[in-house]
Write a protein that holds these residues in place. Sequence first.
Motif, short mmCIF file in Angstrom:
data_model
loop_
_atom_site.label_atom_id
_atom_site.label_comp_id
_atom_site.label_asym_id
_atom_site.label_seq_id
_atom_site.Cartn_x
_atom_site.Cartn_y
_atom_site.Cartn_z
N GLN A 149 20.34 30.84 34.64
CA GLN A 149 20.55 31.88 35.34
C GLN A 149 21.28 32.89 34.42
O GLN A 149 21.51 32.48 33.24
N ILE A 150 21.14 34.07 34.65
CA ILE A 150 22.14 35.37 33.89
C ILE A 150 22.18 35.94 35.07
O ILE A 150 22.26 36.27 36.01
N SER A 151 23.80 36.71 34.11
CA SER A 151 23.84 38.19 35.10
C SER A 151 24.02 39.33 34.66
O SER A 151 23.09 39.44 34.04
N GLY A 152 24.15 40.05 35.50
CA GLY A 152 22.89 41.86 35.21
C GLY A 152 24.07 42.70 36.03
O GLY A 152 24.68 42.76 36.81
N GLY A 153 24.18 43.71 34.70
CA GLY A 153 24.69 44.99 36.02
C GLY A 153 26.07 44.44 36.27
O GLY A 153 27.45 45.24 36.88
N SER A 154 27.27 43.23 35.04
CA SER A 154 28.41 43.35 34.98
C SER A 154 29.65 43.78 34.67
O SER A 154 29.36 44.91 34.33
N SER B 120 28.48 42.23 26.11
CA SER B 120 27.57 43.11 25.17
C SER B 120 26.47 44.16 25.92
O SER B 120 25.09 44.98 25.27
N ASP B 121 25.95 43.33 27.00
CA ASP B 121 24.63 44.15 27.57
C ASP B 121 24.72 45.15 28.53
O ASP B 121 25.25 44.61 29.65
N LYS B 122 24.48 46.56 28.73
CA LYS B 122 25.61 47.36 29.36
C LYS B 122 24.47 47.52 30.10
O LYS B 122 24.47 48.62 31.04
N ARG B 123 22.92 46.81 30.40
CA ARG B 123 22.21 47.63 31.14
C ARG B 123 22.23 47.57 32.61
O ARG B 123 22.92 46.02 33.06
N THR B 124 21.48 47.72 33.25
CA THR B 124 21.64 48.20 34.99
C THR B 124 21.23 46.67 35.37
O THR B 124 19.76 46.16 34.44
N LEU B 125 21.47 46.57 36.45
CA LEU B 125 20.58 45.21 37.66
C LEU B 125 18.93 45.59 37.14
O LEU B 125 18.37 44.73 37.01
#
Length: 473
Positions: A336-341, A364-369
């Motif tokens: 499981q990972i988060s995205g666009g958080s 750290s990971d600033k990408r959109t979902l």
Amino acid sequence: MYDPKSLRAEDFISDEEIKATLAYAEENKNDLELIDSIIEKAKQLKGLSHREASVLLACENEEKIQQVYDLAERIKKDFYGNRIVMFAPLYLSNYCVNGCLYCPYHLKNKHIPRKKLTQEEVRNEVIALQDMGHKRLAIEAGEDPVNNPIEYILECINTIYGIKHKNGAIRRVNVNIAATTVENYRKLHEAGIGTYILFQETYHKESYERLHPTGPKHDYAYHTEAMDRAMEGGIDDVGLGVLFGLELYKYEFAGLLMHAEHLEAVHGVGPHTISVPRVKHADDIDPDEFDNGISDDIFAKICACIRVAVPYTGMIISTRESKAVREKVIRLGVSQISGGSKTSVGGYYEPEPEDESSEQFDVSDKRTLDEVVRWLMEIGYIPSFCTACYREGRTGDRFMSLCKSGQIQNCCHPNALMTLKEYLVDYASPETRKIGEELIQKELDNIPKEKVRQIARDYLTEIEKNGKRDFRF
């Protein structure tokens, strides 16, 4: 005296047993015959004890470490296929009465803006998350009995589940709030939550009390025994986690697995998830102040050893970690990972001004979902927005029995494809949709049962042609 069946924290997380385990692991880290036997046991997909897994973590033989990595990758595929479940955190309030030294929400921090979402603001945040494509949230709130009582949390859950916007709906709300009473856990269960998540932060009692000098969280036993109260309150699925960097990682690793063994011994079901956050920079928190930080390589090794030790448990990694680190550990067992958080109170609906940031930690990971979804597909994974098990009652021991037998794949694979199809039709960019449609067509052939495959094809057509949603096996 170490006793995994005891309900006393200091019995099932025994400092004496952890120290003996670490000594045993250090003594045997070069015993290749023993290490081979542990790896062979892990290949049976029944898991390892905390002591066996600690030997693998201590091992310094590169060939054996690679064997553990290869096995972790195989176990990940056997239990979870190439699916990665997507979620997002939703911070409700950063009011907090605790004095945690590693968290900017601590009571003495007077310059971070304190915020608490109104129900209208909750609604705005949820609609923004739905418009991104999210179906699963993890709600977060500081511990404050005046500002964040259980009634407020329950009201927010009710609001979240009640919002239907275009084709958007939050189908599962996981809850990450402070340790509480059996009665309150029962209320959360009745509100229809998914997993109750609580990070231990550290299993080292002395360090725990030093890091939590004031506030109700100072009580080590009450915090550590929270999962037993949650399960007594009817919550089937609980999620463990430590904050790596607060204490020596080998100590935390052993304690984490002992906690999993305790839940299995007492309740007949282990943790639904294990999270692996690391200390990160935040408002007035400098991670360099904690002298137990771990490298990316050690972090990957921890993830692999958790995967072989508890093959049935989902593993979560958040946007605390970079794209490169997430790509490495997804292969080794993360499911499981988060995205666009956003880790601030508010911010999905309307970005916060930089000088008013209420972030709990730097992302750290600033990408959109959409960018995260496309990336996952490009490296061979199926982004899944599925919540079917929770809503079909496949929770707790029912989920674990299906997972341990491998039967869960018969549901999860087609459900992942159908929820991905929903995302592609409703939210994806043209580039992401093109890649996703090709992936779905390829992955349909990997559904083993012809009848299920045909039903899945029919449902996918209904999603595409007739605008229907929420099919599930």
